[in-house]
Write a protein that holds these residues in place. Structure first.
Motif: not given
Length: 233
Positions: A124-129, A173-179
């Protein structure tokens, strides 16, 4: 064609931590079960460290019966124990289980009960962290220290609200609104939970990563409630 050899301003504005090796052996090496920092190279030493990743420890507070499964009700109880109000706790349940339940399942068929399985919490680790957790849920001390070398502008081992938001923007990160949204929710909740005079302190953040912060706050609230009840008896 001439090449512009000037480094971008962001490199100068966000320096890397130095001299970590003086207190941390190989700070870039992920730690499986210990959230280590310069000040706490052995992690939360007073805690009985289980053979679980730091990311698993981070969520164990919400696994109320210790069976490796976090139910929506367990998350709700956990947020209430931490002092969040009813509405925020319900919203947190919807966001957390809506986003994290399915990735942690062994089956491709979604569970109607939205349970989170802690053995698979790394999925479940997301981007933009901040990349303090690696993709297996281990803790990377160097990444943790980078948050403060880059964004703690006054070098007080704490972040104010604006420094925190700059940190979140810097990790996008680009294109990562969820993150982006997930990071804002997580850090916003932490800020509401522990900020003092507008600051969240480094040790509080470190203990958030290994989950020991949640146990401390819940215990403090129980003791305060017990003391208040004795006072009016």
């Amino acid at each position: 064609m001439a090449i512009n050899n000037t480094l971008p301003d962001v490199v100068r504005q966000r320096p890397l931590p130095s001299d970590l090796e003086k207190t941390l052996d190989n700070p870039g090496q992920p730690r499986v079960s210990i959230a280590a920092s310069k000040e706490k190279p052995d992690g939360t030493s007073s805690k009985n460290i289980p053979p679980r990743t730091v990311l698993q420890q981070h969520v164990d507070f919400f696994d109320k019966n210790g069976d490796g499964v976090i139910t929506p009700y367990g998350t709700f109880l956990g947020f209430r124990e931490l002092g969040f109000n009813l509405i925020f706790s319900l919203v947190a349940v919807a966001i957390i289980h809506g986003a994290l339940a399915y990735p942690t399942q062994d089956s491709f068929i979604p569970s109607p009960f939205f349970k989170i399985y802690t053995k698979n919490i790394h999925k479940s680790k997301h981007g933009s962290d901040q990349e303090v957790y690696d993709t297996e849920g281990r803790f990377v001390p160097q990444k943790f220290e980078e948050m403060f070398s880059k964004y703690d502008l006054n070098r007080r081992n704490a972040l104010n609200f604006w420094e925190m938001t700059d940190m979140l923007k810097g990790a996008r990160n680009a294109g990562d609104p969820f993150g982006w949204s997930a990071a804002f929710f997580e850090w916003g909740a932490l800020y509401l939970l522990v900020q003092t005079d507008g600051l969240i302190h480094k040790e509080q953040i470190r203990k958030m990563y290994d989950g020991s912060l949640f146990y401390d706050i819940a215990q403090q609230r129980r003791e305060a409630k017990s003391g208040s009840e004795r006072k009016y008896q």
